[in-house]
Scaffold this active site. Structure first.
Site, PDB file in Angstrom:
ATOM      1  N   SER A 170      -0.098   9.619  -5.278  1.00  0.00           N
ATOM      2  CA  SER A 170       0.253   9.670  -6.559  1.00  0.00           C
ATOM      3  C   SER A 170      -0.956   9.713  -7.528  1.00  0.00           C
ATOM      4  CB  SER A 170       0.678   8.096  -6.483  1.00  0.00           C
ATOM      5  OG  SER A 170       1.423   7.859  -7.540  1.00  0.00           O
ATOM      6  N   HIS A 207       8.726   7.377  -2.749  1.00  0.00           N
ATOM      7  CA  HIS A 207       7.507   7.418  -3.229  1.00  0.00           C
ATOM      8  C   HIS A 207       6.425   7.221  -2.387  1.00  0.00           C
ATOM      9  CE1 HIS A 207       4.526   8.333  -6.485  1.00  0.00           C
ATOM     10  NE2 HIS A 207       3.951   7.263  -6.355  1.00  0.00           N
TER      11      HIS A 207
END
Length: 262
Positions: A104, A237
């Site tokens: 991320s 995610h």
């Protein structure tokens, strides 16, 4: 600097020192994350890979330090801390056997640190990015301007932090400033054009990531003059938590001459 130290200064953690490893992997956490996120990965890649995890200011044992809200400053400071450690590992032929892995926000930071080290003559062997748009494609979703309650809801939706943390107001008060600071650094970042990396970039992502469509990962190919690969896992995610063993195996395959059992 001793290879047996678990902490090479404020910025670096070694949970399972592997001084005889053929490659070092420097791991950069996600927004709101800490070095301990990579503890299990360090365990499973040792001793073939010596894992170093970056600890950002403002969290865990560094919570007394101000959070950094600017990606450029964060990259400058991380590169300065990492350079002497990685340079010390160079062999007589000048090759630095190290690679970067970011998840991320950590992907953007890993890329920026790689650029800085490459410009100083310390070329990474590879950049491995996860769950993040390419730097030239970063968008500002305004998450850093949300209320505390909305930030908590956003993170819980991503399943990125243990839910019990958000039920403890005292702990929540400690972690939210770091999360907001990281969101600001990630969202206000703007890519500065420059020479591409000359190492391979390997991208990984979750198929159902609500933050980053799979197609966005292909744009990382423009950031290198070397080869680009993409591997897609099921999940969202934080797919790398659900598929920890497969992710560790994939990293080993990218970094080592032959796969290792993890």
């Amino acid at each position: 600097m001793s290879e047996s130290h678990a902490d090479d200064g404020a910025w670096i953690r070694r949970f399972h020192p592997s001084p005889d490893a053929g490659v070092r992997l420097v791991c950069f956490p996600h927004a709101g994350g800490s070095a301990s996120f990579f503890h299990a990965l360090s365990r499973d890649l040792a001793p073939g890979v010596d894992v170093l995890a970056v600890q950002y200011p403002g969290r865990q044992d560094r919570r007394g330090e101000p959070n950094v809200t600017d990606m450029t400053e964060l990259a400058d400071r991380a590169a300065e801390a990492l350079l002497p450690v990685l340079a010390a590992s160079e062999d007589p032929h000048g090759h630095t056997p190290f690679a970067f892995f970011g998840h991320s926000m950590g992907s953007t930071l890993a890329y920026e640190v790689a650029r800085r080290l490459q410009s100083s003559g310390h070329r990474p062997a590879a950049l491995i990015v996860s769950g993040r748009r390419a730097p030239q494609r970063v968008v500002d979703d305004g998450l850093h301007e949300l209320s505390d309650d909305d930030i908590v809801a956003d993170i819980m939706a991503l399943d990125g932090t243990d839910t019990p943390v958000f039920g403890d107001p005292e702990v929540l008060g400690l972690v939210l400033p770091s999360i907001r600071a990281d969101y600001r650094a990630a969202e206000t970042y703007r890519h500065t054009p420059g020479p591409p990396l000359d190492c391979p970039i390997h991208a990984m992502t979750g198929f159902a990531d609500p933050r980053v469509p799979v197609g966005e990962l292909h744009h990382w190919a423009a950031c290198t003059e070397s080869r680009f690969t993409l591997e897609v896992f099921s999940g969202g995610h934080f797919y790398l938590t659900e598929h920890h063993a497969d992710v560790a195996r994939t990293l080993a395959e990218r970094l080592l001459p032959a796969p290792v059992t993890v």
